[in-house]
Scaffold this motif. Structure first.
Motif, PDB file in Angstrom:
ATOM      1  N   UNK A 318      11.553 -34.403  18.219  1.00 43.89           N
ATOM      2  CA  UNK A 318      12.587 -33.388  17.228  1.00 43.89           C
ATOM      3  C   UNK A 318      10.960 -33.214  17.892  1.00 43.89           C
ATOM      4  N   UNK A 319       9.894 -32.862  16.828  1.00 49.92           N
ATOM      5  CA  UNK A 319       8.556 -32.417  17.345  1.00 49.92           C
ATOM      6  C   UNK A 319       8.787 -31.243  18.482  1.00 49.92           C
ATOM      7  N   UNK A 320       8.874 -32.637  19.538  1.00 45.40           N
ATOM      8  CA  UNK A 320       8.523 -31.513  21.106  1.00 45.40           C
ATOM      9  C   UNK A 320       9.652 -30.523  21.882  1.00 45.40           C
ATOM     10  N   UNK A 321      10.705 -31.128  20.758  1.00 46.03           N
ATOM     11  CA  UNK A 321      11.826 -29.751  20.923  1.00 46.03           C
ATOM     12  C   UNK A 321      12.035 -28.701  20.277  1.00 46.03           C
ATOM     13  N   UNK A 322      10.871 -28.933  19.475  1.00 49.23           N
ATOM     14  CA  UNK A 322      10.616 -27.699  18.345  1.00 49.23           C
ATOM     15  C   UNK A 322       9.317 -26.970  18.728  1.00 49.23           C
ATOM     16  N   UNK A 323       8.593 -27.476  19.675  1.00 53.47           N
ATOM     17  CA  UNK A 323       7.702 -26.706  20.155  1.00 53.47           C
ATOM     18  C   UNK A 323       7.711 -26.326  21.476  1.00 53.47           C
ATOM     19  N   UNK A 324       8.744 -26.257  22.068  1.00 59.51           N
ATOM     20  CA  UNK A 324       9.381 -26.142  23.083  1.00 59.51           C
ATOM     21  C   UNK A 324      10.142 -24.876  22.293  1.00 59.51           C
ATOM     22  N   UNK A 325      10.878 -24.628  21.281  1.00 56.78           N
ATOM     23  CA  UNK A 325      11.308 -23.796  21.302  1.00 56.78           C
ATOM     24  C   UNK A 325      10.798 -22.534  20.485  1.00 56.78           C
ATOM     25  N   UNK A 326       9.512 -22.931  20.298  1.00 51.95           N
ATOM     26  CA  UNK A 326       8.090 -22.291  19.878  1.00 51.95           C
ATOM     27  C   UNK A 326       7.677 -21.474  21.212  1.00 51.95           C
ATOM     28  N   UNK A 327       7.913 -22.640  21.778  1.00 54.65           N
ATOM     29  CA  UNK A 327       6.956 -21.278  23.238  1.00 54.65           C
ATOM     30  C   UNK A 327       7.607 -20.627  23.404  1.00 54.65           C
ATOM     31  N   UNK A 328       9.568 -20.815  23.873  1.00 52.58           N
ATOM     32  CA  UNK A 328      10.495 -19.400  24.068  1.00 52.58           C
ATOM     33  C   UNK A 328      10.467 -18.697  23.684  1.00 52.58           C
ATOM     34  N   UNK A 329       9.844 -18.764  22.840  1.00 50.96           N
ATOM     35  CA  UNK A 329      10.224 -17.417  21.160  1.00 50.96           C
ATOM     36  C   UNK A 329       8.804 -16.954  21.185  1.00 50.96           C
ATOM     37  N   UNK A 330       8.294 -17.289  21.506  1.00 48.65           N
ATOM     38  CA  UNK A 330       6.156 -16.536  22.290  1.00 48.65           C
ATOM     39  C   UNK A 330       5.828 -16.248  23.353  1.00 48.65           C
ATOM     40  N   UNK A 331       6.352 -17.048  24.089  1.00 50.76           N
ATOM     41  CA  UNK A 331       5.804 -16.632  25.935  1.00 50.76           C
ATOM     42  C   UNK A 331       6.903 -16.415  26.694  1.00 50.76           C
ATOM     43  N   UNK A 332       7.861 -16.421  26.050  1.00 55.35           N
ATOM     44  CA  UNK A 332       9.411 -16.232  26.673  1.00 55.35           C
ATOM     45  C   UNK A 332       9.499 -17.236  27.667  1.00 55.35           C
ATOM     46  N   UNK A 333      11.290 -17.100  27.915  1.00 56.03           N
ATOM     47  CA  UNK A 333      11.915 -18.017  28.341  1.00 56.03           C
ATOM     48  C   UNK A 333      11.336 -19.092  30.213  1.00 56.03           C
ATOM     49  N   UNK A 334      10.778 -18.245  30.863  1.00 51.21           N
ATOM     50  CA  UNK A 334      10.527 -18.358  32.272  1.00 51.21           C
ATOM     51  C   UNK A 334       8.980 -19.539  31.525  1.00 51.21           C
ATOM     52  N   UNK A 335       7.805 -19.119  30.827  1.00 49.94           N
ATOM     53  CA  UNK A 335       6.618 -19.484  30.831  1.00 49.94           C
ATOM     54  C   UNK A 335       7.253 -20.606  30.447  1.00 49.94           C
ATOM     55  N   UNK A 336       8.265 -21.053  29.383  1.00 51.31           N
ATOM     56  CA  UNK A 336       8.219 -22.293  28.489  1.00 51.31           C
ATOM     57  C   UNK A 336       9.236 -23.019  29.987  1.00 51.31           C
ATOM     58  N   UNK A 337       9.337 -23.124  30.686  1.00 51.65           N
ATOM     59  CA  UNK A 337       9.924 -24.088  31.604  1.00 51.65           C
ATOM     60  C   UNK A 337       9.377 -25.809  32.079  1.00 51.65           C
ATOM     61  N   UNK A 338       8.035 -25.696  31.403  1.00 55.43           N
ATOM     62  CA  UNK A 338       7.161 -27.206  31.921  1.00 55.43           C
ATOM     63  C   UNK A 338       7.903 -27.791  29.918  1.00 55.43           C
ATOM     64  N   UNK A 339       7.620 -27.386  29.369  1.00 53.79           N
ATOM     65  CA  UNK A 339       7.838 -28.014  28.202  1.00 53.79           C
ATOM     66  C   UNK A 339       9.621 -27.744  27.796  1.00 53.79           C
ATOM     67  N   UNK A 340      10.208 -26.815  28.482  1.00 52.68           N
ATOM     68  CA  UNK A 340      11.657 -27.365  28.148  1.00 52.68           C
ATOM     69  C   UNK A 340      11.966 -28.399  29.470  1.00 52.68           C
ATOM     70  N   UNK A 341      11.023 -28.368  29.974  1.00 53.28           N
ATOM     71  CA  UNK A 341      11.300 -30.529  30.774  1.00 53.28           C
ATOM     72  C   UNK A 341      11.316 -30.905  30.141  1.00 53.28           C
ATOM     73  N   UNK A 342      10.223 -30.401  29.112  1.00 52.15           N
ATOM     74  CA  UNK A 342       9.549 -32.087  29.010  1.00 52.15           C
ATOM     75  C   UNK A 342      10.931 -32.847  28.124  1.00 52.15           C
ATOM     76  N   UNK A 343      11.091 -31.739  27.122  1.00 51.74           N
ATOM     77  CA  UNK A 343      12.150 -32.591  26.133  1.00 51.74           C
ATOM     78  C   UNK A 343      13.487 -32.431  27.054  1.00 51.74           C
ATOM     79  N   UNK A 344      13.973 -31.812  27.431  1.00 56.71           N
ATOM     80  CA  UNK A 344      15.025 -32.116  28.735  1.00 56.71           C
ATOM     81  C   UNK A 344      14.801 -34.061  29.226  1.00 56.71           C
ATOM     82  N   UNK A 345      13.976 -33.784  29.205  1.00 53.09           N
ATOM     83  CA  UNK A 345      13.678 -35.516  29.883  1.00 53.09           C
ATOM     84  C   UNK A 345      13.909 -36.333  28.965  1.00 53.09           C
ATOM     85  N   UNK A 346      12.930 -35.944  28.296  1.00 54.73           N
ATOM     86  CA  UNK A 346      12.672 -36.819  26.347  1.00 54.73           C
ATOM     87  C   UNK A 346      13.807 -36.722  25.621  1.00 54.73           C
TER      88      UNK A 346
END
Length: 410
Positions: A318-346
């Motif tokens: 949950x914390x990793x998912x929320x961090x990825x969501x936070x990165x999308x909100x702050x730096x944008x979806x494209x820049x947040x892709x590595x974080x999205x990929x992390x939670x997509x695996x986990x």
């Protein structure tokens, strides 16, 4: 880093949770038992329609509708972090997401229309989708190429006057089996070999009733056809589509798809956490109400450790998912892709482990139709392929990590 909920979103989450517990869960088993009762797999019985439309009507009346569209005037004005908590609640139930008009692939397709579509597109497709009157499908994967590398996609779209002519096949078209499906969002190849590889593809809107479209078969998922939703194998033969249905112009396919898939991937992950929570709830209920060898199941073997590890895994994910969501909100979806990929695996990997332990706790009935666990497991296992397989996401993660240490790309 603020990963919490505002007062507005907290109240919304609590209302969603109550709605699911009091109105959705009690009819879920009956709804699923109706599939195929009238002899037609990809159709809705009168009772299925009644259940679903009643839920949607009540959700609308309660103001619990279309809160998936973040960072937009058309939605509730929620952040991706806030929506993560709501999507988690919906992940506990098979019917919940559609009850609130927040189900895939419609949410991603609505984002495409809302952000990239013309007014004509919005009037024709977005409005009825937002109203929950129709469903849609997203067609990207193809049977004859390794579609995890989307630059391989071969389905052609050739401009002929004021129309594009489409030829090729798509499969795993989720939602295309639904008789309410009134829109395909399709990735096609418009560029030639002299066009840069990343600019050879485009996205186009297609009416499923267009001449030349043939549904060949439903794809089976672990032996099941997932009716009436379905993941269809479709052939396009000289399908003529108005030129105006092209999204953003030729060569913009990857721009549109990344704008769509980023939010969609994380929405899946949010719901995975909700599925894991429900599995742990069922596990604990079983462990404390059943006895074997004179003791509650919870006290047998390593079950204390299993329950503890499940709780730890859910909280970490949950914390990793929320961090990825936070990165999308702050730096944008494209820049947040590595974080999205992390939670997509986990997220699905974690959910699979928790669901598996819950099935084990339930014994033979855990893999039967008597509990939702087997269906939940197959859904999560399938998710490890959907929106990019684990191996591709791990490659994204690793490349991002290696950039810190090497000047050249690896």
């Amino acid at each position: 880093m603020d990963l919490g909920l505002s007062k507005k979103a907290t109240a919304l989450r609590d209302r969603i949770r109550s709605f699911i517990d009091e109105k959705v869960m009690p009819v879920e088993e009956e709804y699923l038992s109706e599939v195929g009762k009238d002899g037609e797999r990809f159709a809705y019985t009168a009772r299925m329609t009644e259940i679903l439309e009643n839920l949607k009507s009540e959700a609308k009346k309660d103001g619990l509708w279309n809160f998936w569209l973040t960072d937009s005037d058309a939605g509730f004005g929620l952040t991706t972090v806030e929506y993560a908590y709501l999507a988690e609640e919906m992940g506990r139930s098979h019917l919940a997401a559609e009850s609130f008009n927040c189900s895939a692939p419609d949410t991603g397709n609505m984002e495409v229309i809302e952000r990239y579509g013309t007014q004509e597109h919005k009037d024709k497709w977005l409005k009825p989708l937002l109203d929950g009157k129709i469903r849609s499908a997203y067609l990207m994967t193809e049977p004859d190429v390794a579609s995890s590398d989307a630059t391989n996609l071969e389905m052609s779209a050739v401009l002929d006057g004021d129309e594009y002519v489409l030829n090729g096949e798509k499969y795993w078209a989720s939602g295309a089996g639904d008789p309410r499906c009134a829109l395909y969002v399709v990735m096609v190849k418009t560029g030639g070999e002299d066009t840069p590889r990343k600019n050879q593809h485009s996205m186009i809107f297609v009416d499923p009733k267009t001449d030349g479209i043939e549904i060949l078969r439903p794809m089976m998922v672990f032996g099941h056809d997932d009716a009436p939703h379905g993941h269809m194998h479709i052939r396009f033969t000289n399908v003529r589509v108005p030129k105006g249905n092209l999204i953003l112009g030729e060569g913009a396919g990857f721009e549109v798809s990344q704008g769509r898939l980023g939010p969609g991937r994380i929405h899946h992950c949010m719901r995975s956490i909700g599925a894991a929570e429900r599995a742990l709830e069922l596990l604990c209920q079983r462990a404390t109400t059943r006895e074997a060898f004179g003791r509650p199941l919870a006290k047998l073997g390593a079950n204390y450790d299993i329950i503890a590890e499940a709780r730890i895994s859910i909280e970490m994910s949950r914390l990793l998912c929320l961090k990825a969501a936070y990165m999308m909100d702050t730096i944008g979806t494209q820049a947040a892709q590595p974080y999205i990929s992390q939670i997509k695996v986990q997220a699905p990997r974690m959910a699979l482990e928790v669901i598996d332990e819950a099935m084990q706790m339930h014994g033979g009935r855990g893999i039967s139709q008597d509990f939702p666990l087997a269906a939940m497991w197959t859904g999560q296992r399938t998710l490890r392929f959907a929106d990019g397989p684990d191996a591709v996401h791990r490659m994204v993660i690793a490349r991002t990590e290696l950039k810190k240490y090497r000047s050249n790309s690896v």
